[in-house]
Write a protein that holds these residues in place. Structure first.
Motif, PDB file in Angstrom:
ATOM      1  N   PHE A  27       0.908  -1.107  -0.082  1.00 13.35           N
ATOM      2  CA  PHE A  27       0.031   0.030  -0.124  1.00 13.35           C
ATOM      3  C   PHE A  27       1.037   1.054   0.070  1.00 13.35           C
ATOM      4  O   PHE A  27       1.088   1.857   0.975  1.00 13.35           O
ATOM      5  CB  PHE A  27      -0.829   0.127   1.179  1.00 13.35           C
ATOM      6  CG  PHE A  27      -1.788  -1.229   1.537  1.00 13.35           C
ATOM      7  CD1 PHE A  27      -2.774  -1.526   0.444  1.00 13.35           C
ATOM      8  CD2 PHE A  27      -1.468  -2.083   2.204  1.00 13.35           C
ATOM      9  CE1 PHE A  27      -3.469  -2.512   0.472  1.00 13.35           C
ATOM     10  CE2 PHE A  27      -2.145  -3.313   2.514  1.00 13.35           C
ATOM     11  CZ  PHE A  27      -3.308  -3.453   1.589  1.00 13.35           C
ATOM     12  N   ASP A  28       1.477   1.675  -1.029  1.00 16.19           N
ATOM     13  CA  ASP A  28       2.532   2.555  -1.097  1.00 16.19           C
ATOM     14  C   ASP A  28       2.010   4.085  -1.541  1.00 16.19           C
ATOM     15  O   ASP A  28       2.741   4.747  -2.018  1.00 16.19           O
ATOM     16  CB  ASP A  28       3.768   1.653  -1.851  1.00 16.19           C
ATOM     17  CG  ASP A  28       3.488   0.848  -2.781  1.00 16.19           C
ATOM     18  OD1 ASP A  28       2.296   0.999  -3.410  1.00 16.19           O
ATOM     19  OD2 ASP A  28       4.188   0.024  -2.972  1.00 16.19           O
ATOM     20  N   SER A  29       0.765   4.219  -2.040  1.00  9.86           N
ATOM     21  CA  SER A  29       0.321   5.282  -2.497  1.00  9.86           C
ATOM     22  C   SER A  29      -1.316   5.633  -2.035  1.00  9.86           C
ATOM     23  O   SER A  29      -1.844   4.445  -1.360  1.00  9.86           O
ATOM     24  CB  SER A  29       0.012   5.378  -3.977  1.00  9.86           C
ATOM     25  OG  SER A  29      -0.900   4.555  -4.557  1.00  9.86           O
ATOM     26  N   ILE A  30      -1.412   6.815  -1.755  1.00  7.27           N
ATOM     27  CA  ILE A  30      -2.825   7.038  -1.400  1.00  7.27           C
ATOM     28  C   ILE A  30      -4.035   6.534  -2.182  1.00  7.27           C
ATOM     29  O   ILE A  30      -5.028   6.055  -1.599  1.00  7.27           O
ATOM     30  CB  ILE A  30      -3.035   8.661  -1.151  1.00  7.27           C
ATOM     31  CG1 ILE A  30      -1.828   9.362  -0.375  1.00  7.27           C
ATOM     32  CG2 ILE A  30      -4.174   9.134  -0.821  1.00  7.27           C
ATOM     33  CD1 ILE A  30      -2.064  10.465   0.168  1.00  7.27           C
ATOM     34  N   GLY A  31      -3.615   6.546  -3.349  1.00  5.75           N
ATOM     35  CA  GLY A  31      -4.841   5.712  -4.297  1.00  5.75           C
ATOM     36  C   GLY A  31      -4.745   4.264  -3.810  1.00  5.75           C
ATOM     37  O   GLY A  31      -6.100   3.575  -3.715  1.00  5.75           O
ATOM     38  N   ALA A  32      -3.851   3.552  -3.667  1.00  5.26           N
ATOM     39  CA  ALA A  32      -3.745   1.917  -3.190  1.00  5.26           C
ATOM     40  C   ALA A  32      -4.258   1.984  -1.769  1.00  5.26           C
ATOM     41  O   ALA A  32      -5.227   0.813  -1.614  1.00  5.26           O
ATOM     42  CB  ALA A  32      -2.403   1.456  -3.250  1.00  5.26           C
ATOM     43  N   LEU A  33      -4.254   2.612  -1.022  1.00  3.46           N
ATOM     44  CA  LEU A  33      -4.951   2.885   0.237  1.00  3.46           C
ATOM     45  C   LEU A  33      -6.411   3.285   0.382  1.00  3.46           C
ATOM     46  O   LEU A  33      -7.070   2.407   1.024  1.00  3.46           O
ATOM     47  CB  LEU A  33      -4.229   4.090   1.253  1.00  3.46           C
ATOM     48  CG  LEU A  33      -3.001   3.652   1.950  1.00  3.46           C
ATOM     49  CD1 LEU A  33      -2.640   4.845   2.757  1.00  3.46           C
ATOM     50  CD2 LEU A  33      -3.393   2.251   3.022  1.00  3.46           C
ATOM     51  N   ALA A  34      -6.736   4.098  -0.663  1.00  7.54           N
ATOM     52  CA  ALA A  34      -8.125   4.583  -0.549  1.00  7.54           C
ATOM     53  C   ALA A  34      -8.926   3.450  -1.199  1.00  7.54           C
ATOM     54  O   ALA A  34     -10.272   3.350  -0.790  1.00  7.54           O
ATOM     55  CB  ALA A  34      -8.329   5.707  -1.536  1.00  7.54           C
ATOM     56  N   ILE A  35      -8.710   2.554  -2.036  1.00  2.00           N
ATOM     57  CA  ILE A  35      -9.274   1.400  -2.737  1.00  2.00           C
ATOM     58  C   ILE A  35      -9.077  -0.002  -1.943  1.00  2.00           C
ATOM     59  O   ILE A  35      -9.921  -0.848  -2.176  1.00  2.00           O
ATOM     60  CB  ILE A  35      -9.006   1.505  -4.084  1.00  2.00           C
ATOM     61  CG1 ILE A  35      -7.575   0.789  -4.310  1.00  2.00           C
ATOM     62  CG2 ILE A  35      -9.372   2.487  -5.038  1.00  2.00           C
ATOM     63  CD1 ILE A  35      -7.189   0.404  -5.802  1.00  2.00           C
TER      64      ILE A  35
END
Ligand SMILES: Nc1ncnc2c1ncn2[C@@H]1O[C@H](COP(=O)(O)OP(=O)(O)O)[C@@H](O)[C@H]1O
Ligand SMILES: [Mg+2]
Length: 323
Positions: A27-35
């Motif tokens: 989970f290395d980006s905000i996008g990856a975390l958000a989904i």
């Protein structure tokens, strides 16, 4: 949009330790975390549930994914791209080409042409949009070891393109078991973002799962893991506006009294996760027929194609060729 937040460590509640755990789990980006589902942040990054909830909420607020209007949904659909198969028949069958923001599943018996289609799309994805491409690179996840660089080379050459340049645009990952496959997709968001991936292929999606989970007792665990794997693929497709192609085999259908004695493997989980399902079959004269078997908006029609040096080409069934 709110304040400029670009790194996961800029999120409220994410210190260096949490950031490290998240990055290690992919989970290395905000996008990856958000989904990502909160449950995954707990299980894969070993976060406390309360921390995971907070982090997930902060990521979603940053990119505002929680509520959108139907008009925004419509606008998002306007950004959907269509990738050419290099075959007018297949393009027409799929409503203009292979869609981004969706999972398209090709189902068929051994030798039906699933891998050939995946390799062909790995070339066309790199073409300019004027040529029907997506102007992006490709992530090819190979579970059976059937991807052949020499075949891609041959197709590209026959199409009059530069084979080496195209091979360079395909990032290849051979995965050896279902854990490895899941892990690869867990880390795919970052690769797809960084490498400007526009097509993600998993050929084939079920083979490891089918081989590893034998017997009824393990079926529900298999289906749960498969479900989360497929949803991750769909979220990547939607978040990054890329096309996902998966392939699948057929299995015997003992309930079939009429018609087709086979059905796609993977049961309801796979049926629900795929946006469009296309059945491929061998037909007489070395032809192949593709048929839409399940799609929210494509009509149930058929298209004929053949496998050639260039990959795949249009074909017409014999009776139609004579008139
Ligand atoms: N260079 C080629 N020219 C014509 N046909 C080919 C070529 N390479 C492979 N094929 C055909 O492709 C078929 C295999 O398709 P493939 O996509 O591997 O099947 P699967 O559905 O099992 O993935 C075989 O029938 C083979 O003859
Ligand atoms: Mg294959």
């Amino acid at each position: 949009m709110g304040q400029e937040v670009s790194d996961i460590q800029d999120l409220e509640g994410v210190g260096p330790v949490t950031a490290g755990k998240l990055r290690d789990a992919g989970f290395d980006s905000i996008g990856a975390l958000a989904i990502a589902p909160v449950r995954e942040l707990v299980e894969k990054a070993s976060l406390e549930t309360s921390v995971a909830v907070k982090v997930s909420r902060a990521a979603r607020q940053t990119i505002q994914t929680d509520f959108i209007t139907a008009k925004q949904l419509w606008e998002r659909r306007q950004t959907l791209l269509k990738l050419t198969f290099g075959s007018n028949n297949l393009n027409k069958l799929l409503g203009g080409g292979l869609e981004t923001q969706a999972i398209t599943e090709f189902v068929g018996e051994f030798g039906a042409g699933k891998s050939q289609i995946c390799m062909k799309l790995s070339i066309t994805a790199q073409l300019s949009s004027k040529e029907g491409g997506l102007e992006g690179r490709v992530l090819f996840i190979d579970t059976e070891g059937t991807f052949a660089a020499q075949r891609v080379y041959q197709m590209a050459q026959a199409m009059g393109l530069e084979p080496e340049k195209l091979l360079d645009g395909i990032i290849y990952s051979r995965v050896y078991n279902s854990d490895h496959q899941i892990l690869t997709v867990d880390h795919a968001f970052k690769i797809c973002q960084e490498e400007k991936i526009k097509l993600l292929v998993v050929d084939s999606v079920l083979s490891h799962f089918r081989g590893e989970y034998i017997g009824r007792e393990s079926l529900s665990e298999r289906q749960q893991r498969l479900n989360s794997h497929l949803h991750k693929l769909l979220r990547i497709a939607q978040a990054l506006n890329l096309a996902v192609v998966i392939t699948n085999q057929v299995q015997a259908n003992p309930q079939a009294f009429f018609g087709d004695p086979t059905r796609p493997a993977g049961g309801n989980i796979l049926a629900h996760a795929s946006t469009h399902r296309i059945m491929l079959k061998k037909a007489s004269g070395g032809l192949r027929v593709a048929k839409v078997i399940d799609s929210p908006y494509l009509p149930e029609s058929e298209a004929y194609f053949q496998i050639t040096e260039k990959g795949i080409d249009d074909a017409a069934p014999k009776s139609r060729r004579e008139d």
